[in-house]
Structure formats: structure tokens, C-alpha cells
Design a protein around this motif. Structure first.
Motif, PDB file in Angstrom:
ATOM      1  N   VAL A   1       0.776  -1.143   0.069  1.00 20.05           N
ATOM      2  CA  VAL A   1       0.059  -0.120  -0.187  1.00 20.05           C
ATOM      3  C   VAL A   1       0.876   1.261   0.016  1.00 20.05           C
ATOM      4  N   THR A   2       1.734   1.319   0.807  1.00 18.07           N
ATOM      5  CA  THR A   2       2.817   2.568   0.997  1.00 18.07           C
ATOM      6  C   THR A   2       4.151   1.909   1.471  1.00 18.07           C
ATOM      7  N   LEU A   3       5.189   2.639   0.708  1.00 20.46           N
ATOM      8  CA  LEU A   3       6.652   2.504   1.197  1.00 20.46           C
ATOM      9  C   LEU A   3       7.365   3.409   1.073  1.00 20.46           C
ATOM     10  N   ALA A   4       7.893   3.851   2.242  1.00 21.19           N
ATOM     11  CA  ALA A   4       8.453   5.291   2.533  1.00 21.19           C
ATOM     12  C   ALA A   4       9.836   5.187   3.102  1.00 21.19           C
ATOM     13  N   VAL A   5      10.870   5.855   2.906  1.00 24.29           N
ATOM     14  CA  VAL A   5      12.205   5.842   3.554  1.00 24.29           C
ATOM     15  C   VAL A   5      11.649   6.790   4.766  1.00 24.29           C
ATOM     16  N   LEU A   6      11.998   6.584   6.039  1.00 25.12           N
ATOM     17  CA  LEU A   6      11.626   7.341   7.124  1.00 25.12           C
ATOM     18  C   LEU A   6      12.863   8.303   7.424  1.00 25.12           C
ATOM     19  N   ARG A   7      14.118   7.410   7.446  1.00 18.28           N
ATOM     20  CA  ARG A   7      15.302   8.190   7.844  1.00 18.28           C
ATOM     21  C   ARG A   7      16.609   7.403   7.739  1.00 18.28           C
ATOM     22  N   SER A   8      17.618   8.124   7.558  1.00 26.72           N
ATOM     23  CA  SER A   8      18.899   7.542   7.418  1.00 26.72           C
ATOM     24  C   SER A   8      20.003   8.293   8.041  1.00 26.72           C
TER      25      SER A   8
ATOM     26  N   ALA B   1      32.397   3.836  12.419  1.00 30.86           N
ATOM     27  CA  ALA B   1      32.131   2.193  13.053  1.00 30.86           C
ATOM     28  C   ALA B   1      33.701   1.801  13.400  1.00 30.86           C
ATOM     29  N   GLY B   2      34.726   2.511  13.253  1.00 26.63           N
ATOM     30  CA  GLY B   2      35.838   2.162  13.371  1.00 26.63           C
ATOM     31  C   GLY B   2      36.927   3.157  13.027  1.00 26.63           C
ATOM     32  N   SER B   3      38.173   2.998  13.053  1.00 32.85           N
ATOM     33  CA  SER B   3      39.045   4.180  12.615  1.00 32.85           C
ATOM     34  C   SER B   3      38.887   4.494  10.973  1.00 32.85           C
ATOM     35  N   GLN B   4      38.586   3.558  10.564  1.00 32.31           N
ATOM     36  CA  GLN B   4      38.079   3.888   8.812  1.00 32.31           C
ATOM     37  C   GLN B   4      37.023   3.237   8.272  1.00 32.31           C
ATOM     38  N   ARG B   5      36.141   3.021   9.361  1.00 31.32           N
ATOM     39  CA  ARG B   5      34.902   2.161   8.777  1.00 31.32           C
ATOM     40  C   ARG B   5      33.588   3.061   9.091  1.00 31.32           C
ATOM     41  N   TRP B   6      32.927   2.728   8.156  1.00 30.70           N
ATOM     42  CA  TRP B   6      31.357   3.586   8.454  1.00 30.70           C
ATOM     43  C   TRP B   6      30.179   2.596   8.097  1.00 30.70           C
ATOM     44  N   THR B   7      29.328   2.952   8.775  1.00 25.29           N
ATOM     45  CA  THR B   7      28.159   2.225   8.626  1.00 25.29           C
ATOM     46  C   THR B   7      26.768   3.240   8.373  1.00 25.29           C
ATOM     47  N   ALA B   8      26.084   3.013   7.375  1.00 23.52           N
ATOM     48  CA  ALA B   8      25.015   3.731   7.078  1.00 23.52           C
ATOM     49  C   ALA B   8      23.410   2.781   7.491  1.00 23.52           C
ATOM     50  N   VAL B   9      22.716   3.504   8.143  1.00 17.95           N
ATOM     51  CA  VAL B   9      21.517   2.537   8.389  1.00 17.95           C
ATOM     52  C   VAL B   9      20.158   3.629   7.844  1.00 17.95           C
ATOM     53  N   ILE B  10      19.423   2.818   6.896  1.00 13.20           N
ATOM     54  CA  ILE B  10      18.275   3.479   6.257  1.00 13.20           C
ATOM     55  C   ILE B  10      17.200   2.843   6.649  1.00 13.20           C
ATOM     56  N   GLU B  11      16.195   3.325   7.201  1.00 11.99           N
ATOM     57  CA  GLU B  11      15.034   2.754   7.575  1.00 11.99           C
ATOM     58  C   GLU B  11      13.786   3.141   7.030  1.00 11.99           C
ATOM     59  N   LEU B  12      12.905   2.175   6.398  1.00 16.41           N
ATOM     60  CA  LEU B  12      11.735   2.218   5.621  1.00 16.41           C
ATOM     61  C   LEU B  12      10.572   1.578   6.476  1.00 16.41           C
ATOM     62  N   ARG B  13       9.521   2.116   6.027  1.00 13.92           N
ATOM     63  CA  ARG B  13       7.991   1.781   6.615  1.00 13.92           C
ATOM     64  C   ARG B  13       7.402   1.244   5.378  1.00 13.92           C
ATOM     65  N   ALA B  14       6.989  -0.224   5.212  1.00 19.62           N
ATOM     66  CA  ALA B  14       6.100  -0.465   4.476  1.00 19.62           C
ATOM     67  C   ALA B  14       4.696  -0.948   5.093  1.00 19.62           C
ATOM     68  N   ARG B  15       3.721  -0.670   4.235  1.00 13.39           N
ATOM     69  CA  ARG B  15       2.311  -1.070   4.888  1.00 13.39           C
ATOM     70  C   ARG B  15       1.667  -1.917   3.768  1.00 13.39           C
ATOM     71  N   MET B  16       1.181  -2.952   4.141  1.00 13.74           N
ATOM     72  CA  MET B  16       0.731  -3.868   3.030  1.00 13.74           C
ATOM     73  C   MET B  16      -0.558  -4.443   3.642  1.00 13.74           C
ATOM     74  N   LEU B  17      -1.169  -5.026   2.413  1.00 12.10           N
ATOM     75  CA  LEU B  17      -2.571  -5.750   2.830  1.00 12.10           C
ATOM     76  C   LEU B  17      -2.765  -7.263   2.121  1.00 12.10           C
ATOM     77  N   ARG B  18      -3.376  -8.033   2.636  1.00 13.96           N
ATOM     78  CA  ARG B  18      -3.523  -9.352   2.145  1.00 13.96           C
ATOM     79  C   ARG B  18      -4.740  -9.138   1.106  1.00 13.96           C
ATOM     80  N   VAL B  19      -4.497  -9.716  -0.169  1.00 17.36           N
ATOM     81  CA  VAL B  19      -5.386  -9.311  -1.224  1.00 17.36           C
ATOM     82  C   VAL B  19      -5.971 -10.662  -1.776  1.00 17.36           C
ATOM     83  N   ASP B  20      -5.943 -11.924  -1.269  1.00 19.68           N
ATOM     84  CA  ASP B  20      -6.322 -13.078  -1.972  1.00 19.68           C
ATOM     85  C   ASP B  20      -7.997 -13.359  -1.415  1.00 19.68           C
TER      86      ASP B  20
END
Length: 133
Positions: free
Chosen positions: A102-109, A114-133
Motif C-alpha cells: 500500500v505504501t513504502l517510504a524512507v523514514l530516515r537515514s 564504526a571504526g578508525s576508517q569504517r562507516w555504517t549507514a542505516v536506512i529505515e523504511l516503513r512498508a504497509r501491506m494488505l492481504r488481497v487473496d
């Protein structure tokens, strides 16, 4: 397949099919990689909460994607976050297994060191779905 597994698989497939994403990472995973060169991207298992109606089963999924990279600055991860945001727009509405997105949205990132020369990215999504069978 559960609603969470279906939406996770759809996201992984859409990211693997996007040339900009695959050109920016060594691989897209659906579980933590045992061994992989950086940068890589992983779609985590969703956290589900009920989001149905009186006559249709539905779920809201909160999905985190993690990317790891190395370097003095997180320049590649910044570009990757933008690329992923555009790529998830290509997830089809019909997720399969009787589920409809139904909807899919990027909420935040966020990008963190994560270390002397390491990086971590976090991307958070929200998906809303319905059963249609």
C-alpha cells in the motif's frame, strides 16, 4: 511466506535489479554477510505490527537496511543512501504470495563511524501491506 519475508524479498530483488545500487556495492544481502568486501548492503528482517482493516489482514513493516564501507570519509555511503532511496521506489505493488504493497517510504537515514576508517549507514523504511487473496 510471511508478510515480512515477502516484503524483504521484494526489497532485495528491487535493489539487486537496480544498476545504480549494484554498481555502488559489492553485493546486496538478506542476512549479515560472512565474508564480503566493502561496501555492501543488507536488508534486515522486518519488525511487523498489525495494520489491517475490518475485512483485510494487514501489516506495517519497519525495515532497516545496513551498509558498510571503509575510508577516511563516508562519501560513497552518502551517495548510496540516495541511490537506495530512489531504488526502493521501484518495488512493485504486487508483492506476491497474496500481499499488496500500500505504501513504502524512507523514514530516515544515518551514517556513523564504526571504526578508525569504517562507516555504517542505516536506512529505515516503513512498508504497509494488505492481504488481497
Amino acid at each position: 511466506m510471511s508478510a515480512g519475508a515477502v516484503v524483504q524479498a521484494a526489497l532485495v530483488a528491487a535493489l539487486r535489479a537496480d544498476g545504480d545500487v549494484t554498481g555502488a556495492v559489492t553485493a546486496v544481502f538478506d542476512a549479515p554477510p560472512v565474508r564480503s568486501a566493502r561496501p555492501w548492503l543488507m536488508v534486515e528482517e522486518p519488525v511487523l505490527t498489525p495494520w489491517g482493516t475490518k475485512d483485510a489482514e494487514g501489516w506495517e513493516a519497519r525495515i532497516s537496511m545496513l551498509a558498510e564501507d571503509e575510508g577516511e570519509r563516508p562519501l560513497r555511503l552518502r551517495r548510496l543512501v540516495e541511490t537506495v532511496g530512489a531504488a526502493v521506489e521501484g518495488v512493485p505493488g504486487d508483492l506476491g504470495e497474496g500481499w499488496r504493497l500500500v505504501t513504502l517510504a524512507v523514514l530516515r537515514s544515518r551514517i556513523v563511524r564504526a571504526g578508525s576508517q569504517r562507516w555504517t549507514a542505516v536506512i529505515e523504511l516503513r512498508a504497509r501491506m494488505l492481504r488481497v487473496d
